[in-house]
Write an enzyme that holds these catalytic residues in place. Structure first.
Site, PDB file in Angstrom:
ATOM      1  N   ASP A 198       0.974  -1.141   0.073  1.00  0.00           N
ATOM      2  CA  ASP A 198       0.022  -0.037   0.138  1.00  0.00           C
ATOM      3  C   ASP A 198       0.821   1.283   0.006  1.00  0.00           C
ATOM      4  O   ASP A 198       2.067   0.975   0.133  1.00  0.00           O
ATOM      5  CB  ASP A 198      -0.978   0.144   1.076  1.00  0.00           C
ATOM      6  CG  ASP A 198      -2.410   0.618   0.910  1.00  0.00           C
ATOM      7  OD1 ASP A 198      -2.368   1.644  -0.009  1.00  0.00           O
ATOM      8  OD2 ASP A 198      -3.127   0.361   1.701  1.00  0.00           O
ATOM      9  N   ASP A 208     -10.583   2.939  -3.471  1.00  0.00           N
ATOM     10  CA  ASP A 208     -11.070   1.779  -3.054  1.00  0.00           C
ATOM     11  C   ASP A 208     -12.486   1.247  -3.584  1.00  0.00           C
ATOM     12  O   ASP A 208     -13.349   2.376  -3.459  1.00  0.00           O
ATOM     13  CB  ASP A 208     -11.008   1.697  -1.483  1.00  0.00           C
ATOM     14  CG  ASP A 208      -9.639   1.995  -1.088  1.00  0.00           C
ATOM     15  OD1 ASP A 208      -8.540   1.916  -1.769  1.00  0.00           O
ATOM     16  OD2 ASP A 208      -9.328   1.913   0.260  1.00  0.00           O
TER      17      ASP A 208
HETATM   18  C1  GLA Z   1      -5.962   1.238   1.395  1.00  0.00           C
HETATM   19  C2  GLA Z   1      -5.915   0.376   0.195  1.00  0.00           C
HETATM   20  C3  GLA Z   1      -7.096  -0.666   0.391  1.00  0.00           C
HETATM   21  C4  GLA Z   1      -6.838  -1.378   1.702  1.00  0.00           C
HETATM   22  C5  GLA Z   1      -6.650  -0.386   2.875  1.00  0.00           C
HETATM   23  C6  GLA Z   1      -6.394  -0.947   4.158  1.00  0.00           C
HETATM   24  O1  GLA Z   1      -7.014   2.183   1.400  1.00  0.00           O
HETATM   25  O2  GLA Z   1      -6.224   1.026  -1.065  1.00  0.00           O
HETATM   26  O3  GLA Z   1      -7.329  -1.541  -0.525  1.00  0.00           O
HETATM   27  O4  GLA Z   1      -5.779  -2.094   1.633  1.00  0.00           O
HETATM   28  O5  GLA Z   1      -5.726   0.672   2.609  1.00  0.00           O
HETATM   29  O6  GLA Z   1      -6.105  -0.174   5.024  1.00  0.00           O
END
Ligand code: GLA
Length: 425
Positions: free
Chosen positions: A174, A235
C-alpha cells in the site's frame, strides 16, 4: 461458396476503409513495456482478499467469526479447497491491513498480532500451502499502513526477507504515509528488487499509480517493470455507485492504461464484491463480465462461508474466467457509448473476441440494443462469419452469424450481456 466469395470481397473493400483503425487497434493492444521479470502473473492473479468484506475488524471478542484472525483465513482456505474455488483458479488467499502487532520485534521484524494470529504467519502459510493454495500478505511503502500499523519505510529488506522466510507468495504494498513522491517511487521500486533478491517467487501487487496520480502522471512503462499489478483508482465498496465509478474511470483513461497491461503486469480495478450485500444480480453480472473484459486480477472479497449458490456459480463460471485468463493477455476497452449503452470488447487468443454490452440506464426496464457485427474488433471479429455464444446472463450458443449481420440483444438496467465471438474461416 459464391456467397462467401462475395462476402470476402466486400470485406476487403471495407478492410481498406477500416485499415487504419484496425492497425491502430493492433498497435494499441501491444504491451508497451517489459513486465516485471519474475515470471509471475502471466495471466491476472486470482484469489481472495479480506479487505472489502472484513476491513479492519480486530475485535475477536465481540465478533469472533469476522475479525481479522488466523481462524478466518484458515476457514477461507478450507472452503477454497472444498468448494471448488481453487479448482477454477482462485489460488491466492490474501491478508490485507490490520494483521500486524502494533510494534516490530526486537530485531526489527514485523510480527503478527499474537492474539489474533497465535500460530504466526509461517504456520498459516504452511496451512494454506497444505490446501494447494498460496498466501498473500499486506504492507505499506510509507511509515505506517493506512490503518496505522507499522509501515515498511526503512525496513524494506528486512520485511522482504521476513515475508520470504514465512513462505509468503504475494505482497500487496500500500502507499499511505509517504513523505515525498521520490520516497513513494523509490520505495515501490526498492521493494520490488528486495522481493526478487529473496529468491522466493512473490507476486508484487502495487498501489503506486493511485498514490502518484494526484501529484504526477504515473509512468506506466516504469510501473510495469516493477509491479505485477497496480491499482489506479479509489477503493471499491459494496455498491453499484462504486463499481460504476471504477468502470467510468477505466474507460475515461483507457488510452493511458490499456496498453500497459499484458502478461506479467495488469491494471487492478480492485476486488470483486460479488456475493455481498450491495449489488443487485444484474450488477454482479456486470462486475464479473467487465472484470473479465478488463483483464483484471480477480480477488474476491466476500464471505465464502455464506455465499448464495447463484453468486458462487457466477464467480466460478469457467467460460467467463477463461476470458479473464485469456493467454493473449490484452486488456479490453470501451468501444462506444450511445444512448446509455456501452459496448466493450476484448481481443482474445485464436482471433476470438469478447464483447460486453452494459445498459447504464437506471430507469425503466430491459432495453433492446442492436449491434452490427462489422463494427466489432476493428471490423475483423466476425470476418467472414463467427459463432456467437452468450456467456452472461444466460449461457448458450446464439448461432453462426455473417459479417454483414446484426444482433439484437435485451439488456437489463445496470446489467450486462457478455458474448464470445469465435471467427470461422
Ligand atoms: C488502502 C487500500 C485498500 C486497503 C486499505 C487498508 O485504502 O487502497 O485496498 O488495503 O488501505 O487499510
Amino acid at each position: 461458396m459464391t456467397g462467401t466469395m462475395n462476402l470476402r470481397s466486400r470485406a476487403q473493400l471495407l478492410g481498406c476503409v477500416l485499415g487504419l483503425r484496425s492497425l491502430a487497434l493492433v498497435l494499441w493492444g501491444i504491451p508497451g513495456a517489459r513486465a516485471l521479470d519474475n515470471g509471475l502473473a502471466m495471466t491476472p492473479t486470482m484469489g481472495w482478499l479480506h479487505w472489502e468484506r472484513f476491513m479492519c475488524n480486530t475485535d475477536c471478542e465481540e465478533d469472533p467469526d469476522s475479525c481479522v484472525s488466523e481462524k478466518l483465513f484458515m476457514q477461507m482456505a478450507d472452503l477454497m479447497d472444498s468448494e471448488g474455488w481453487r479448482d477454477v483458479g482462485y489460488e491466492y488467499l490474501c491478508i490485507d491491513d490490520c494483521w500486524m502487532a502494533p510494534q516490530r520485534d526486537s530485531k526489527g521484524r514485523l510480527q503478527a498480532d499474537p492474539k489474533r494470529f497465535p500460530g504466526g504467519i509461517r504456520r498459516l502459510a504452511d496451512y494454506v500451502h497444505g490446501k494447494g493454495l498460496k498466501l498473500g500478505i499486506y504492507a505499506d511503502v510509507g511509515k505506517l499502513t493506512c490503518a496505522g500499523f507499522p509501515g515498511s519505510y526503512g525496513y524494506y529488506d528486512i520485511d522482504a526477507k521476513t515475508f520470504a522466510d514465512w513462505g509468503v507468495d504475494l505482497l500487496k504494498f500500500d502507499g499511505c504515509h509517504f513523505d515525498t513522491l521520490v520516497d513513494l517511487a523509490d520505495g515501490y521500486k526498492y521493494m520490488s528488487l528486495a522481493l526478487n533478491r529473496t529468491g522466493r517467487s512473490i507476486v508484487y501487487s502495487c498501489e503506486w499509480p493511485l498514490y502518484m496520480m494526484p501529484f504526477r502522471k504515473p509512468n506506466y512503462t516504469e510501473v510495469r517493470e516493477y509491479c505485477n499489478h497496480w491499482r489506479n483508482f479509489a477503493d471499491i465498496y459494496d455498491a453499484w455507485q462504486s463499481v460504476k465509478s471504477v468502470l467510468d474511470w477505466t474507460s475515461s483513461n483507457q488510452e493511458k492504461i490499456v496498453d500497459a497491461a499484458g502478461p506479467g503486469g495488469w491494471n487492478d480495478p480492485d476486488m470483486l464484491v460479488i456475493g455481498n450485500f450491495g449489488l443487485s444480480w444484474d450488477q454482479q453480472i456486470t462486475q464479473m463480465a467487465l472484470w473479465a473484459i478488463m483483464a483484471a486480477p480477480l480477488f474476491m472479497s466476500n464471505d465464502l462461508r455464506q455465499i448464495s449458490p447463484q453468486a458462487k456459480a457466477l464467480l466460478q463460471d469457467k467460460d467467463v474466467i477463461a476470458i479473464n485468463q485469456d493467454p493473449l493477455g490484452k486488456q479490453g476497452y470501451r468501444l462506444r457509448k450511445e444512448d446509455n449503452i456501452e459496448v466493450w470488447e476484448r481481443p482474445l487468443s485464436d482471433f476470438a473476441w469478447a464483447v460486453a454490452m452494459v445498459n447504464l440506464q437506471e430507469i425503466g426496464g430491459p432495453r433492446f440494443h442492436t449491434i452490427s457485427l462489422s463494427s466489432l474488433g476493428g471490423g475483423l471479429a466476425c470476418l467472414p462469419a463467427c459463432l456467437i455464444t452468450e456467456l452472461l446472463p444466460v449461457k448458450g450458443k446464439l448461432g453462426f452469424y455473417e459479417w454483414t449481420s446484426s444482433l439484437k440483444l435485451r439488456i437489463n438496467p445496470t446489467g450486462t450481456v457478455l458474448l464470445r465471438l469465435d471467427r470461422t474461416n
